[in-house]
Design a protein around this motif. Sequence first.
Motif, PDB file in Angstrom:
ATOM      1  N   UNK A 117       0.873  -1.173   0.000  1.00  0.00           N
ATOM      2  CA  UNK A 117       0.000   0.000   0.000  1.00  0.00           C
ATOM      3  C   UNK A 117       0.907   1.219   0.000  1.00  0.00           C
ATOM      4  N   UNK A 118       0.681   2.143  -0.924  1.00  0.00           N
ATOM      5  CA  UNK A 118       1.585   3.278  -1.067  1.00  0.00           C
ATOM      6  C   UNK A 118       1.761   4.048   0.237  1.00  0.00           C
ATOM      7  N   UNK A 119       0.696   4.124   1.018  1.00  0.00           N
ATOM      8  CA  UNK A 119       0.760   4.902   2.261  1.00  0.00           C
ATOM      9  C   UNK A 119       1.829   4.388   3.208  1.00  0.00           C
ATOM     10  N   UNK A 120       2.193   3.121   3.079  1.00  0.00           N
ATOM     11  CA  UNK A 120       3.230   2.564   3.941  1.00  0.00           C
ATOM     12  C   UNK A 120       4.592   3.190   3.652  1.00  0.00           C
ATOM     13  N   UNK A 121       4.742   3.784   2.475  1.00  0.00           N
ATOM     14  CA  UNK A 121       6.023   4.395   2.105  1.00  0.00           C
ATOM     15  C   UNK A 121       6.044   5.897   2.336  1.00  0.00           C
ATOM     16  N   UNK A 122       4.913   6.483   2.665  1.00  0.00           N
ATOM     17  CA  UNK A 122       4.839   7.938   2.746  1.00  0.00           C
ATOM     18  C   UNK A 122       5.752   8.498   3.833  1.00  0.00           C
TER      19      UNK A 122
END
Length: 246
Positions: free
Chosen positions: A152-157
């Motif tokens: 999930x992209x949010x994990x990299x934010x």
Amino acid sequence: MQERLLDLNEQLRRVNGTTRREVFDAEEAALLQPLPDHPFESVEYKQLKVGRNYHVTSDYQHYSVPYELAGKILSVRITATTVSIFDGQAKICEHPRKLGRRGQYSSELSHAPKHHQQVQGLWSREWFLNRARNYGPATVQVITQILDRSKIEAQAFLACRNILSELGGKKSSLEEACQEMLNINGYPNYTSLKRVMATLAAAKAQPAAAAPAAQNVKNLKDVQNLSGVFVRDAAHYKGFGGSHAE
């Protein structure tokens, strides 16, 4: 010991003629409740603010909530095994508690917005790529790699934020470190980029190599070969012992 306990509870009669066992059966046994299904766990409560990546952070681990709650302060109930998140009295969600390595994510797909870029106040892929473009193409490529490798992209934010805000003080240094990371086909993250930046800075701080000293021995061959010119070489003076007669 067991025999003594039985004697005290069931054989020894008190002044009124009853035993402890008889009193228990008559007055207390009917009031007992069944034991809980799960053993007792210690509980900790925290008030945590939801980040722009719609995760709350506790003990360096990250847990997602519905993205609409970004920026809100929620109540978090933490046990040895679970993390329960409440908005007022309503339970929003519950996650298995993450232990061990710092920076782990527990994220539910249903919590993520369909289009980050259309949600006011949230971090998004384009939000970070726009900022990476201020540093250079290598930084854009590194941020893209970090975003792409997360389920999930949010994990990299959070990692992207730390790289751009904490390592991006000098644009040229971050861009140079990102380019070096791409050259060696490394695994870019905050720690590895910080290490590369330190290595590059140390290399620049090393003093330049000293230039060789100029030759202090005269070459007399060209002069000696000139017509009418006689120049004594060093061997001529060896016999004088440091003194010269007129």
